[in-house]
Design an enzyme around this catalytic site. Structure first.
Site, PDB file in Angstrom:
ATOM      1  N   HIS A 189       7.250  -7.389  -1.275  1.00 24.10           N
ATOM      2  CA  HIS A 189       5.798  -7.298  -1.508  1.00 24.10           C
ATOM      3  C   HIS A 189       5.219  -8.671  -1.867  1.00 24.10           C
ATOM      4  CE1 HIS A 189       6.686  -2.911  -2.769  1.00 24.10           C
ATOM      5  NE2 HIS A 189       5.888  -2.799  -1.713  1.00 24.10           N
ATOM      6  N   LYS A 246       3.048  11.301  -2.552  1.00 21.89           N
ATOM      7  CA  LYS A 246       4.345  10.630  -2.391  1.00 21.89           C
ATOM      8  C   LYS A 246       5.244  10.816  -3.622  1.00 21.89           C
ATOM      9  CE  LYS A 246       5.313   6.588   0.383  1.00 21.89           C
ATOM     10  NZ  LYS A 246       5.314   5.131   0.442  1.00 21.89           N
ATOM     11  N   SER A 265      11.101  -0.262  -1.903  1.00 25.02           N
ATOM     12  CA  SER A 265      11.129   0.184  -3.298  1.00 25.02           C
ATOM     13  C   SER A 265      12.103   1.343  -3.472  1.00 25.02           C
ATOM     14  CB  SER A 265       9.731   0.631  -3.735  1.00 25.02           C
ATOM     15  OG  SER A 265       8.815  -0.414  -3.575  1.00 25.02           O
ATOM     16  N   ARG A 306       8.450  -4.602   8.486  1.00 26.68           N
ATOM     17  CA  ARG A 306       9.870  -4.915   8.354  1.00 26.68           C
ATOM     18  C   ARG A 306      10.528  -4.688   9.709  1.00 26.68           C
ATOM     19  NH1 ARG A 306       9.882  -1.478   2.948  1.00 26.68           N
ATOM     20  NH2 ARG A 306       8.326  -0.533   4.277  1.00 26.68           N
TER      21      ARG A 306
HETATM   22  P1  ADP Z   1       3.130   2.416   1.139  1.00 27.77           P
HETATM   23  O1  ADP Z   1       3.431   3.685   0.407  1.00 27.77           O
HETATM   24  O2  ADP Z   1       1.669   2.211   1.407  1.00 27.77           O
HETATM   25  O3  ADP Z   1       3.975   2.163   2.373  1.00 27.77           O
HETATM   26  P2  ADP Z   1       4.713   0.336  -0.131  1.00 27.77           P
HETATM   27  O4  ADP Z   1       4.577  -0.197  -1.517  1.00 27.77           O
HETATM   28  O5  ADP Z   1       6.003   0.988   0.232  1.00 27.77           O
HETATM   29  O6  ADP Z   1       3.485   1.296   0.058  1.00 27.77           O
HETATM   30  O7  ADP Z   1       4.459  -0.827   0.927  1.00 27.77           O
HETATM   31  C1  ADP Z   1       3.219  -1.494   1.006  1.00 27.77           C
HETATM   32  C2  ADP Z   1       3.212  -2.412   2.209  1.00 27.77           C
HETATM   33  O8  ADP Z   1       4.144  -3.475   2.013  1.00 27.77           O
HETATM   34  C3  ADP Z   1       3.601  -1.770   3.543  1.00 27.77           C
HETATM   35  O9  ADP Z   1       2.842  -2.355   4.579  1.00 27.77           O
HETATM   36  C4  ADP Z   1       5.049  -2.142   3.700  1.00 27.77           C
HETATM   37  O10 ADP Z   1       5.427  -2.177   5.057  1.00 27.77           O
HETATM   38  C5  ADP Z   1       5.035  -3.534   3.090  1.00 27.77           C
HETATM   39  N1  ADP Z   1       6.351  -3.929   2.607  1.00 27.77           N
HETATM   40  C6  ADP Z   1       7.078  -3.380   1.617  1.00 27.77           C
HETATM   41  N2  ADP Z   1       8.264  -3.997   1.471  1.00 27.77           N
HETATM   42  C7  ADP Z   1       8.286  -4.988   2.413  1.00 27.77           C
HETATM   43  C8  ADP Z   1       9.246  -5.967   2.818  1.00 27.77           C
HETATM   44  N3  ADP Z   1      10.434  -6.042   2.238  1.00 27.77           N
HETATM   45  N4  ADP Z   1       8.923  -6.791   3.834  1.00 27.77           N
HETATM   46  C9  ADP Z   1       7.727  -6.688   4.461  1.00 27.77           C
HETATM   47  N5  ADP Z   1       6.789  -5.783   4.135  1.00 27.77           N
HETATM   48  C10 ADP Z   1       7.054  -4.942   3.145  1.00 27.77           C
END
Ligand code: ADP
Length: 155
Positions: A15, A39, A126, A88
């Protein structure tokens, strides 16, 4: 300004990398920490907000705000011209494509911009971090300072 929405359950270095790339493209980034009740997040909204705020406490170009409801409304209210998301693997694409297309239908003036984090973080999510940590694995080098302590408290 770009709006970067997510659940941040908890915030990871993936993030953080996305935010840093966003700051190369936009003057500032507002991180929208989604309530996301459907979620069933592990950490309560307040804790997720606290964690994200602590990571960017010294970065004046990053703001942190809770959000619920439509993402395009959050973007508009925060004067963002874009939505920032991270990609990703190909597995992210379908959901992100669907969301970006729907958001464009809802508000044609807000662009969704995707960035890719460093290769070391392409496998970082996460939920994966929580799982590995719960089984006793070492995830310290995938988390910003101070976040591991939250995981330990909230096991
Ligand atoms: P959501 O529930 O909206 O997917 P997340 O916190 O899981 O929330 O992710 C928020 C954003 O950050 C998403 O676009 C996700 O693809 C991106 N993201 C999370 N981890 C990574 C990572 N390791 N590399 C690139 N993008 C990431």
């Amino acid at each position: 300004m770009a709006a970067y929405p997510g659940t941040f359950d908890p915030i990871t270095l993936g993030h953080v990398d996305v935010v840093q790339r966003g700051l190369k493209l936009f003057d500032s980034v507002i991180i929208g920490v989604a309530e996301n009740v459907q979620k069933k997040p592990h950490f309560p909204l307040e804790t997720r907000l606290q964690m994200v705020s602590s990571v960017f406490a010294t970065e004046s170009r990053v703001k942190v705000s809770p959000f619920c409801g439509l993402l395009v409304d959050f973007a508009k209210q925060s004067n963002s011209c874009a939505i920032l998301r991270g990609l990703r693997a190909a597995s992210d694409f379908e959901y992100e494509f669907q969301m970006a297309t729907m958001n464009r239908r809802l508000n044609t003036s807000i662009e969704t911009v995707f960035v890719m984090a460093r290769e070391e973080y392409t496998f970082v999510s996460s939920s994966f971090i929580r799982e590995i940590h719960n089984m006793g694995g070492d995830v310290a080098d995938l988390l910003p300072a101070g976040i591991l302590e939250h995981l330990q408290k909230n096991r």
